[in-house]
Write an enzyme that holds these catalytic residues in place. Structure first.
Site, short mmCIF file in Angstrom:
data_model
loop_
_atom_site.label_atom_id
_atom_site.label_comp_id
_atom_site.label_asym_id
_atom_site.label_seq_id
_atom_site.Cartn_x
_atom_site.Cartn_y
_atom_site.Cartn_z
N GLU A 172 40.83 33.68 41.78
CA GLU A 172 40.10 34.84 42.30
C GLU A 172 38.59 34.73 42.12
OE1 GLU A 172 41.91 38.79 42.72
OE2 GLU A 172 40.75 39.23 40.89
N LYS B 148 35.55 37.08 41.84
CA LYS B 148 35.32 38.49 41.51
C LYS B 148 34.03 38.62 40.71
CE LYS B 148 38.15 40.39 38.47
NZ LYS B 148 39.34 41.10 37.93
N LYS C 214 41.22 40.80 48.81
CA LYS C 214 41.60 41.68 47.71
C LYS C 214 40.82 42.99 47.87
CE LYS C 214 43.74 41.97 43.59
NZ LYS C 214 43.14 41.25 42.44
N GLU D 22 51.98 44.63 45.82
CA GLU D 22 51.73 44.69 44.37
C GLU D 22 52.45 45.87 43.72
OE1 GLU D 22 47.74 43.77 42.68
OE2 GLU D 22 47.79 45.90 42.16
N ASN E 40 51.31 43.26 38.90
CA ASN E 40 50.03 43.44 38.23
C ASN E 40 50.29 43.88 36.79
OD1 ASN E 40 47.41 43.98 37.42
ND2 ASN E 40 46.84 44.88 39.39
N GLU F 216 49.99 38.72 37.95
CA GLU F 216 48.58 39.02 38.13
C GLU F 216 48.01 39.71 36.90
OE1 GLU F 216 49.64 40.59 42.66
OE2 GLU F 216 48.19 41.67 41.42
N SER F 217 46.83 39.29 36.49
CA SER F 217 46.03 39.95 35.46
C SER F 217 46.51 39.66 34.04
CB SER F 217 45.99 41.48 35.65
OG SER F 217 45.47 41.81 36.91
#
Length: 283
Positions: free
Chosen positions: A60, A62, A122, A171, A192, A229-230
């Protein structure tokens, strides 16, 4: 958390979409999308990596987030994209939300032009106009957040994405949202680990929902690819998730805080742990 960050973001997004529709009507946006370069096959790129025995990393790009503020001051989307491609990413994710993540549409266009990887836009997609806008920008995949949308909206937006030739990453954050996501046809289920209402993270969320998918007997889980994710910070996290059968990862902040994001990706997944163990790249 006293303030519900997600609700604030969605309120702002509704105003943004209304302004966008006034400036560029839907019929014109659809025409623009028809002039974009062909999609690169986001879901297919992930599946190929996993079929090869590698991890599939969505790296990603960001700049900032509501919870962490500015993440990277020397922000250069084309450079980051090239670095990720060299480091073994299967796909890219680019934040385009302006007000809360300091993103921009131009960041996606510049990143995609700097490599051959498929790119996820995103953002907080709530309207079909945004789907066609994403394709007009050159995106290959969009994000649909179950907690932000009704079942009817999810179905409508997935239908628009299919019509536009876009893949969809849907998601979820919990078991109820997972069941709603399984009503869609997209194979990509993003879990997520960050609660978008509190911004707390725990990778156990992915482990728990992956186990639920594996135990499903209704047939709806067949052919699904779970993307964690994350909150994935190091090789130990990667090893724990892969041991549980999770082989697709969306990672941003950990890489974006590194001097060389692509080198950080390679280090996290090398020695057979991920896409660089066999020195293969989509770039």
């Amino acid at each position: 958390m006293a303030d519900d960050i997600l609700e604030k973001i969605l309120a702002t997004k509704r105003e943004e979409v209304a302004a966008g529709r006034r400036a560029t009507p839907l019929v014109e946006m659809i025409a623009r999308a028809g002039d974009a370069d062909p999609p690169r096959g986001f879901a297919a790129a992930l599946a190929r990596r996993i079929e090869q025995g590698d991890a599939a990393v969505i790296a990603e790009i960001k700049r900032a987030s509501p919870s962490k503020g500015l993440i990277r001051a020397d922000f250069d989307p084309p450079q980051h994209a090239a670095s990720y491609a060299a480091g073994g990413a299967a796909c890219l994710s680019v934040l385009t939300d302006r007000d809360y993540f300091q993103g921009a549409d131009a960041y996606l266009q510049a990143a995609r032009a700097a490599c051959t990887l498929p790119v996820l836009r995103k953002d907080f997609t709530i309207d079909p106009w945004q789907v066609w806008d994403a394709r007009a920008l050159g995106a290959d995949c969009i994000l649909l957040i179950v907690s932000a949308l009704s079942d009817d909206q999810l179905a409508e937006l997935e239908g628009s994405a299919m019509e536009a030739g876009l893949d969809v990453l849907v998601e979820v954050h919990d078991a109820d949202e997972l069941q709603r996501a399984l009503a869609l046809s997209t194979p990509l289920i993003g879990v997520n680990n960050r609660n978008l209402r509190t911004f707390e993270t725990r990778i156990e969320t992915s482990l728990e929902l992956n186990a639920q998918l594996a135990a499903s007997t209704d047939g709806r889980s067949q052919g699904r690819l779970l993307v964690t994710e994350s909150g994935i910070r190091d090789r130990d996290d990667v090893a724990r998730l892969r041991a549980a059968g999770i082989h697709a990862f969306l990672i941003g902040e950990t890489f974006m805080r590194a001097d060389d994001p692509g080198a950080a990706l390679k280090t996290m997944f090398e020695d057979g742990a991920g896409p660089c163990g066999s020195s293969r790249s989509e770039a």
